[in-house]
Design a protein around this motif. Structure first.
Motif, short mmCIF file in Angstrom:
data_model
loop_
_atom_site.label_atom_id
_atom_site.label_comp_id
_atom_site.label_asym_id
_atom_site.label_seq_id
_atom_site.Cartn_x
_atom_site.Cartn_y
_atom_site.Cartn_z
N GLY A 196 41.47 43.52 47.74
CA GLY A 196 40.97 44.16 46.53
C GLY A 196 39.74 45.02 46.78
N GLU A 197 39.16 45.50 45.69
CA GLU A 197 37.99 46.38 45.74
C GLU A 197 36.71 45.56 45.60
N VAL A 198 35.78 45.76 46.52
CA VAL A 198 34.47 45.10 46.45
C VAL A 198 33.40 46.16 46.63
N VAL A 199 32.46 46.26 45.69
CA VAL A 199 31.34 47.18 45.82
C VAL A 199 30.05 46.44 45.49
N HIS A 200 28.97 46.88 46.09
CA HIS A 200 27.67 46.32 45.73
C HIS A 200 27.21 46.96 44.42
N ALA A 201 26.42 46.21 43.66
CA ALA A 201 25.94 46.72 42.38
C ALA A 201 25.15 48.02 42.52
N GLY A 202 24.58 48.25 43.70
CA GLY A 202 23.84 49.47 43.92
C GLY A 202 24.70 50.72 43.81
N ASP A 255 40.69 35.37 49.82
CA ASP A 255 41.93 35.01 50.50
C ASP A 255 43.02 35.98 50.07
N GLY A 256 43.33 36.93 50.93
CA GLY A 256 44.34 37.94 50.59
C GLY A 256 43.89 38.80 49.43
N ASP A 257 44.58 38.69 48.31
CA ASP A 257 44.18 39.44 47.12
C ASP A 257 43.54 38.53 46.08
N GLU A 258 43.12 37.33 46.50
CA GLU A 258 42.54 36.37 45.59
C GLU A 258 41.06 36.11 45.92
N ARG A 265 41.40 30.01 41.64
CA ARG A 265 41.74 31.27 42.32
C ARG A 265 42.00 32.33 41.26
N ILE A 266 41.35 33.46 41.39
CA ILE A 266 41.53 34.55 40.43
C ILE A 266 41.86 35.83 41.19
N ARG A 267 42.44 36.79 40.47
CA ARG A 267 42.82 38.06 41.07
C ARG A 267 42.25 39.23 40.27
N PRO A 268 40.97 39.45 40.37
CA PRO A 268 40.39 40.59 39.65
C PRO A 268 40.80 41.91 40.31
N ASP A 269 40.79 42.96 39.52
CA ASP A 269 41.06 44.29 40.07
C ASP A 269 39.88 44.80 40.90
#
Length: 432
Positions: A193-199, A345-348, A356-360
């Motif tokens: 998935g997509e991970v960005v820092h709050a900055g 873990d993968g897309d979770e 376990r959750i699957r946020p966008d």
């Protein structure tokens, strides 16, 4: 509104031998508004053109000490320009102004991000500060002994382009929030998935209709969560508007203290100023009593009241969350508190309670580091957490003439602390 940026008078734009010519250049501008000239004609270099650096430079100029501000970006107030659109100061306009220039009344009580930037630009202009942009300092070390200045070795700065700058003193003002910190969560490197820092967050537009997890419940995380829940055009009383995320969860490791930004017109900052010097246990007790009256209990919504006292936590670096819609959003279910992130873990996303959750998208409001080790680590002036061992008017014992400002985050307000530090540092440098 344009800040005057000066470089030619410094001698640092030379491309022939890359050596500093600040001694000769300093003699052309070594008097401040008071008309007093300092016998050591080398400038004081101030690293960072944010509020801390600009206020120190202005205070030094008032005392006849030439200060040259070095800024790695292209303009003053770079960190403020990069904050999210919704941001307003949580400290009042009156208690956030820097020495020598009040903030305009037209800015309102809680100043917007863009107005903070305008103010910093005007501050540099009004005080006629020497600000040189596009110069990043990569290393600081004691200057070689100069027979012309016995007992005053000064400091040698290595900067971009091979520049070598010699100053009689250095003030480091690169900021409390300098380098985004992203935890080393297991599985993050393979997360789909997509991970960005709050900055990197600006507005809720890119997240419209998405399931978003905000990690971290400090002021930034709480405000971003509310921004996502409300969207670009918030509905009545904070209801979801156009462009809102479909679902917003906020991962909480330690429940925060939450305070009202103001109560019956009285700002929380003024209370913090009044109680800051009181014993920790006294402030903890007063804060707990006030919270029971002013802030609803959110335990049923997954956010219990913290066990440790407010001032105890603040002294450990956990500043209370100023409520700018967060409590209301949690109570109506627009922002859902969940347990801390444990791994990916993968897309979770795996939470601390095993869920376990699957946020966008995941927005990590996980703080910053000071980023001082790279150019100061060899001087033994930082503690084990990378913070200066001495701040304000005191130089570290191992590094006389090296000063730090803007590296504390007190409950009474960071900008107010910077404003108090500036004249103290200027006095100490003038005495030297």
């Amino acid at each position: 509104m344009t800040t005057p940026l000066r470089s030619g008078s410094m001698g640092i734009d030379r491309t022939d031998d890359k050596d500093d010519d600040s001694g000769r250049a300093g003699r052309r501008n070594q008097k401040g508004r008071g008309g007093r000239a300092h016998p050591d004609d080398r400038p004081v270099y101030v690293i960072g053109a944010g509020p801390a650096g600009l206020s120190v430079a202005a205070a030094l100029r008032e005392r006849g000490v030439r200060a040259v501000v070095l800024e790695r970006s292209g303009a003053v107030g770079a960190s403020w320009r990069g904050h999210y659109d919704r941001l307003r100061l949580h400290t009042t306009r009156r208690l956030s102004a820097l020495p020598g220039l009040p903030m305009p009344q037209s800015f309102g009580r809680w100043v917007r991000r863009d107005d903070v930037v305008r103010y910093l630009e005007k501050y540099a202009e009004v005080h006629e500060l020497e600000v040189v942009t596009g110069v990043e300092v990569t290393r600081i070390e004691p200057a070689p002994t100069d027979e012309r200045r016995p007992g005053r070795p000064g400091w040698l700065l290595h900067a971009t382009g091979g520049r070598r700058l010699t100053g009689r003193a250095v003030v480091v003002a690169t900021g409390y929030n300098h380098t985004p910190r992203l935890p080393d969560w297991p599985g993050l490197d393979t997360y789909a998935g997509e991970v960005v820092h709050a900055g990197a967050y600006r507005d809720p537009g890119p997240y419209a209709g998405k399931d978003v997890l905000v990690v971290g419940v400090g002021n930034t995380g709480a405000e971003i969560a509310v921004d996502l829940a409300e969207g670009k055009k918030a509905g009545k009383r904070g209801a979801a508007g156009e462009g809102a995320a479909a679902r917003v969860r906020i991962a909480v490791r330690t429940p925060p203290h939450i305070v009202r930004r103001s109560t019956l017109g009285w700002p929380a900052q003024r209370t913090a100023v009044l109680v800051r010097r009181l014993p920790v246990r006294v402030v903890d007790g007063l804060a707990a009593a006030l919270a029971r009256v002013a802030v609803p209990d959110l335990t049923a919504h997954g956010l219990p009241r913290p066990r440790a006292g407010l001032y105890t936590r603040a002294r450990q670096g956990a500043i209370p969350v100023q409520d700018v819609g967060f409590v209301r959003a949690v109570r109506r279910g627009a922002v859902e508190p969940v347990t801390a992130v444990d791994s990916f873990d993968g897309d979770e996303v795996v939470l601390a309670d095993g869920t376990r959750i699957r946020p966008d998208a995941v927005i990590a409001a996980t703080g910053y580091t000071r980023g001082l080790e790279a150019f100061l680590g060899h001087l033994d002036v930082l503690d084990e957490q990378g913070r200066p061992v001495s701040r304000g008017r005191r130089s570290p014992k191992r590094a006389p003439g090296l000063y730090f400002t803007g590296f504390t985050n007190p409950i009474s307000g960071m900008l107010r602390e910077m404003a108090l530090d500036a004249p103290k540092i200027a006095r100490a440098l003038a005495r030297d």
